[in-house]
Design a protein around this motif. Structure first.
Motif, PDB file in Angstrom:
ATOM      1  N   THR A 142      38.012  24.195 -32.147  1.00 51.28           N
ATOM      2  CA  THR A 142      36.825  24.210 -33.018  1.00 51.28           C
ATOM      3  C   THR A 142      37.037  25.179 -34.166  1.00 51.28           C
ATOM      4  N   GLU A 143      37.539  26.320 -33.891  1.00 54.34           N
ATOM      5  CA  GLU A 143      37.794  27.300 -34.951  1.00 54.34           C
ATOM      6  C   GLU A 143      38.812  26.745 -35.942  1.00 54.34           C
ATOM      7  N   LEU A 144      39.854  26.153 -35.400  1.00 52.68           N
ATOM      8  CA  LEU A 144      40.900  25.603 -36.260  1.00 52.68           C
ATOM      9  C   LEU A 144      40.357  24.452 -37.107  1.00 52.68           C
ATOM     10  N   ALA A 145      39.603  23.610 -36.445  1.00 49.39           N
ATOM     11  CA  ALA A 145      39.018  22.484 -37.185  1.00 49.39           C
ATOM     12  C   ALA A 145      38.027  22.980 -38.221  1.00 49.39           C
ATOM     13  N   SER A 146      37.265  24.005 -37.878  1.00 47.66           N
ATOM     14  CA  SER A 146      36.307  24.568 -38.831  1.00 47.66           C
ATOM     15  C   SER A 146      37.049  25.116 -40.034  1.00 47.66           C
ATOM     16  N   ARG A 147      38.149  25.737 -39.848  1.00 47.00           N
ATOM     17  CA  ARG A 147      38.915  26.297 -40.963  1.00 47.00           C
ATOM     18  C   ARG A 147      39.523  25.168 -41.806  1.00 47.00           C
ATOM     19  N   ILE A 148      39.986  24.131 -41.127  1.00 43.84           N
ATOM     20  CA  ILE A 148      40.614  23.030 -41.851  1.00 43.84           C
ATOM     21  C   ILE A 148      39.556  22.248 -42.631  1.00 43.84           C
ATOM     22  N   VAL A 149      38.484  21.913 -41.972  1.00 47.47           N
ATOM     23  CA  VAL A 149      37.444  21.104 -42.598  1.00 47.47           C
ATOM     24  C   VAL A 149      36.637  21.949 -43.556  1.00 47.47           C
ATOM     25  N   LEU A 153      31.593  23.940 -37.111  1.00 49.13           N
ATOM     26  CA  LEU A 153      31.511  22.952 -36.034  1.00 49.13           C
ATOM     27  C   LEU A 153      31.030  23.640 -34.758  1.00 49.13           C
ATOM     28  N   THR A 154      29.923  24.275 -34.865  1.00 51.16           N
ATOM     29  CA  THR A 154      29.448  25.046 -33.710  1.00 51.16           C
ATOM     30  C   THR A 154      28.532  24.244 -32.818  1.00 51.16           C
ATOM     31  N   ASP A 155      28.274  23.019 -33.129  1.00 47.40           N
ATOM     32  CA  ASP A 155      27.448  22.186 -32.266  1.00 47.40           C
ATOM     33  C   ASP A 155      28.208  21.980 -30.964  1.00 47.40           C
ATOM     34  N   THR A 156      27.613  22.383 -29.862  1.00 49.61           N
ATOM     35  CA  THR A 156      28.312  22.346 -28.579  1.00 49.61           C
ATOM     36  C   THR A 156      28.542  20.936 -28.097  1.00 49.61           C
ATOM     37  N   ALA A 157      27.652  20.034 -28.318  1.00 48.37           N
ATOM     38  CA  ALA A 157      27.843  18.657 -27.858  1.00 48.37           C
ATOM     39  C   ALA A 157      29.010  18.039 -28.607  1.00 48.37           C
ATOM     40  N   ARG A 158      29.037  18.222 -29.912  1.00 45.24           N
ATOM     41  CA  ARG A 158      30.123  17.687 -30.711  1.00 45.24           C
ATOM     42  C   ARG A 158      31.431  18.360 -30.309  1.00 45.24           C
ATOM     43  N   GLN A 159      31.334  19.620 -30.108  1.00 46.84           N
ATOM     44  CA  GLN A 159      32.512  20.401 -29.738  1.00 46.84           C
ATOM     45  C   GLN A 159      33.060  19.908 -28.404  1.00 46.84           C
ATOM     46  N   GLY A 160      32.179  19.665 -27.432  1.00 50.51           N
ATOM     47  CA  GLY A 160      32.605  19.193 -26.114  1.00 50.51           C
ATOM     48  C   GLY A 160      33.270  17.831 -26.207  1.00 50.51           C
ATOM     49  N   ARG A 161      32.735  16.912 -26.993  1.00 56.08           N
ATOM     50  CA  ARG A 161      33.321  15.583 -27.133  1.00 56.08           C
ATOM     51  C   ARG A 161      34.685  15.666 -27.776  1.00 56.08           C
TER      52      ARG A 161
END
Length: 182
Positions: A142-149, A153-161
């Motif tokens: 999530t951290e990596l994706a947040s940095r890239i995007v 992306l702190t939504d836990t449901a999205r993060q879990g999926r």
């Protein structure tokens, strides 16, 4: 003188008739008295001696027979004792073998129990490590994706999926890689 000559002409070793008759009568009387009085005692004494000798022989034979019987009984008891000792040795050997088999069986059961316990512990550790890895991988992804995007992306449901998809892809690649190697 004629009489004197007749007396001297007679043999000195032969007794005269009157002496011969008197000697014979006395001999018969003495022999009769001895026969009547001493002969039964002598015969009784001889019979007693014969019985004593025969009894001694019989007692010796009986003692010998009894000694032979005791010897045979002793040998039979000795044979019985040997058979009993042999049977006891065999029983002890069988009991020892049975104890060894029981101990071996217990040791194998204990080894199986320890192995099963270790397997379950390894599985529990694996599950714990997998859970920990999912959470950490999810956080890092999530951290990596947040940095890239560039967005949060702190939504836990999205993060879990997203983590689940990522891990499923990793597992699929690992399975495909393992299958290709075999």
């Amino acid at each position: 003188m004629i009489n004197l000559a007749a007396e001297t002409a007679q043999n000195p070793l032969l007794p005269s008739w009157p002496e011969f008759i008197i000697g014979t009568i006395v001999f018969i009387v003495v022999f009769g008295i001895l026969g009547k009085m001493l002969l039964p005692r002598i015969l009784t004494l001889l019979a007693e001696r014969e019985d004593a000798i025969q009894g001694g022989i019989n007692r010796a034979d009986e003692a010998q027979a009894e000694a032979q019987a005791v010897l045979n009984q002793y040998r039979a008891q000795l044979d019985d004792a040997r058979r009993e000792a042999s049977r006891m040795r065999e029983e002890a050997h069988e009991a020892g073998a049975q104890i060894i088999a029981e101990m071996r069986e217990r040791a194998e059961a204990e080894a199986r129990r320890i192995t099963e316990s270790a397997q379950s512990q390894i599985e529990a550790d694996r599950q714990q490590a997998l859970t920990s890895l999912r959470s950490e991988v999810g956080t890092l992804a999530t951290e990596l994706a947040s940095r890239i995007v560039g967005e949060s992306l702190t939504d836990t449901a999205r993060q879990g999926r997203m983590v689940d998809r990522f891990l499923a892809d990793l597992e699929a690649q690992g399975t495909a890689g393992t299958g290709a190697r075999q």
